[in-house]
Design an enzyme around this catalytic site. Structure first.
Site, PDB file in Angstrom:
ATOM      1  N   HIS A   1     -28.402  38.864  36.075  1.00 20.81           N
ATOM      2  CA  HIS A   1     -28.140  39.388  37.333  1.00 20.81           C
ATOM      3  C   HIS A   1     -26.921  38.754  37.944  1.00 20.81           C
ATOM      4  O   HIS A   1     -25.914  39.263  37.926  1.00 20.81           O
ATOM      5  CB  HIS A   1     -29.508  39.060  38.330  1.00 20.81           C
ATOM      6  CG  HIS A   1     -30.671  40.004  37.857  1.00 20.81           C
ATOM      7  ND1 HIS A   1     -30.666  41.473  37.932  1.00 20.81           N
ATOM      8  CD2 HIS A   1     -32.021  39.623  37.852  1.00 20.81           C
ATOM      9  CE1 HIS A   1     -31.809  41.680  37.499  1.00 20.81           C
ATOM     10  NE2 HIS A   1     -32.600  40.699  37.128  1.00 20.81           N
TER      11      HIS A   1
ATOM     12  N   ASP B   1     -28.717  31.668  46.524  1.00 17.93           N
ATOM     13  CA  ASP B   1     -29.764  31.439  46.876  1.00 17.93           C
ATOM     14  C   ASP B   1     -30.385  30.664  45.560  1.00 17.93           C
ATOM     15  O   ASP B   1     -31.608  31.170  45.055  1.00 17.93           O
ATOM     16  CB  ASP B   1     -30.651  32.609  47.272  1.00 17.93           C
ATOM     17  CG  ASP B   1     -30.893  33.535  46.604  1.00 17.93           C
ATOM     18  OD1 ASP B   1     -31.873  34.191  46.440  1.00 17.93           O
ATOM     19  OD2 ASP B   1     -30.007  33.783  45.377  1.00 17.93           O
TER      20      ASP B   1
HETATM   21  O1  RIB Z   1     -32.675  41.066  41.765  1.00 18.95           O
HETATM   22  C1  RIB Z   1     -32.076  39.534  41.385  1.00 18.95           C
HETATM   23  C2  RIB Z   1     -31.640  38.748  42.269  1.00 18.95           C
HETATM   24  O2  RIB Z   1     -32.549  38.479  43.268  1.00 18.95           O
HETATM   25  C3  RIB Z   1     -30.760  37.640  41.764  1.00 18.95           C
HETATM   26  O3  RIB Z   1     -29.833  37.407  42.779  1.00 18.95           O
HETATM   27  C4  RIB Z   1     -31.855  36.691  41.798  1.00 18.95           C
HETATM   28  O4  RIB Z   1     -31.385  35.220  41.608  1.00 18.95           O
HETATM   29  C5  RIB Z   1     -32.768  37.085  43.102  1.00 18.95           C
HETATM   30  O5  RIB Z   1     -31.792  36.463  44.185  1.00 18.95           O
HETATM   31 CA    CA Z   2     -29.639  34.998  43.438  1.00 20.63          CA
END
Ligand code: RIB
Ligand code: CA
Length: 319
Positions: free
Chosen positions: A240, A9
């Site tokens: 992340h 995303d």
């Molecule tokens: O919590 C972090 C996640 O949420 C990552 O994938 C960031 O891109 C959002 O999608």
């Molecule tokens: Ca993400």
């Protein structure tokens, strides 16, 4: 080479994770599937198309996916984290690439059945595409090589709410369905991504490696970095989505446990929380508690060699 589908995303950190995967010879990227999350599905798809154009990788198909969770509506994304365009408000032109005419879940099904036991999936956003793919064709459970997803929080607080991590909160029903299926799943959650920090120094070093795609990602990172400085008081960012790519390159960088995991789907303050069971038998001699009974066990990353993860990212993004 690991045949890889990236479900994403984009999102600023998604863009760096895609760059990281593109720069890693371990992967043959079979395709990118997009999902709502940080931004709406239209913008997420434009962001993925633009990034592959800037990276001169028009050969990689991009397939547009879910625009909203299994139940309910898209709630508007997180512009205060990723910018209104999901790319740090850089608002670069979309570029000439177009998505293929197959939906994300159909693309996942097609690839997994065509290449049994060979397709790995890096899920970097809400798990909606995986849930609908599973519902359309349950056979993919037995044919996928593995799914590694960024999401959840086993033994730490959330980031979107005190209870929940953002990707899971975006579609808790999809997450509970995906985590209850019989396929090889690894959870790369806040338990490890909140222990992995890309410092400003390393970000500045990566920015010295000039290319159209790297320039774009590093410009987008300015906005993303400001969020972490304001909210988490860190001079850098948590890692992340790129943690999923690092895990796929070298799972030995992570310490994991196995447990069934349930997701809170009720509407309340704990919606989106991921709950591992307490262990083999939750209470001495008693059976595993009903919500976790007969649920498949998944791997949960609980610790990480964070310096080595940062070194891996730095090495791949500066060559
Ligand atoms: O919590 C972090 C996640 O949420 C990552 O994938 C960031 O891109 C959002 O999608
Ligand atoms: Ca993400």
């Amino acid at each position: 080479m690991n045949k890889l589908i990236i479900d994403t995303d984009p999102g600023v950190d998604d863009s760096m994770a895609i760059q990281f995967a593109l720069a890693s010879e371990e992967f043959h990227i079979m395709g990118i599937t997009t999902v709502f999350g940080n931004v709406n599905i239209e913008q997420a798809t434009i962001n993925a198309l633009r990034l592959l154009h800037l990276a001169a990788r028009p050969d990689i198909p991009i397939s547009k996916g879910a625009s909203k969770p299994l139940q309910g509506e898209f709630l508007g994304g997180v512009p205060f984290v990723h910018g209104n365009d999901g790319q740090g408000n850089t608002w670069r032109p979309a570029g000439p690439l177009k998505p293929i005419g197959v939906s994300a879940d159909e693309f996942i099904i097609e690839q997994v059945l065509r290449f049994p036991d060979q397709i790995s999936i890096a899920a970097l956003g809400p798990l909606t595409n995986l849930a609908t793919a599973l519902r359309k064709e349950p056979k993919i459970q037995d044919k996928v090589k593995e799914i590694v997803f960024m999401g959840g929080n086993a033994f730490c607080s959330g980031n979107a709410t005190p209870a929940a991590e953002a990707n899971i909160l975006s579609d808790p029903d999809a997450a509970d369905m995906v985590l209850g299926a019989n396929w090889p799943l690894t959870m790369v959650g806040l338990d490890v991504t909140h222990k992995t920090i890309l410092s400003r120094d390393v970000l500045d070093e990566i920015a010295l490696f000039r290319s159209p795609s790297n320039d774009h990602v590093m410009e987008a990172y300015q906005f993303y970095q400001n969020f972490f400085m304001k909210v988490n008081k860190i001079d850098g960012t948590f890692v992340h989505d790129s943690s999923v790519i690092a895990y796929l390159i070298d799972p030995g960088l992570y310490k994991t446990v196995v447990s069934p995991v349930r997701v809170e789907t009720q509407h309340g303050i704990s919606r989106g929380k991921t709950w591992p069971s307490l262990g083999e038998s939750d209470h001495e001699g008693a059976e595993v508690l009903e919500p976790w009974r007969n649920r498949p066990k998944i791997k949960i990353c609980l610790d990480v060699k964070d310096r080595m993860v940062i070194q891996l990212i730095r090495q791949r993004l500066t060559r």
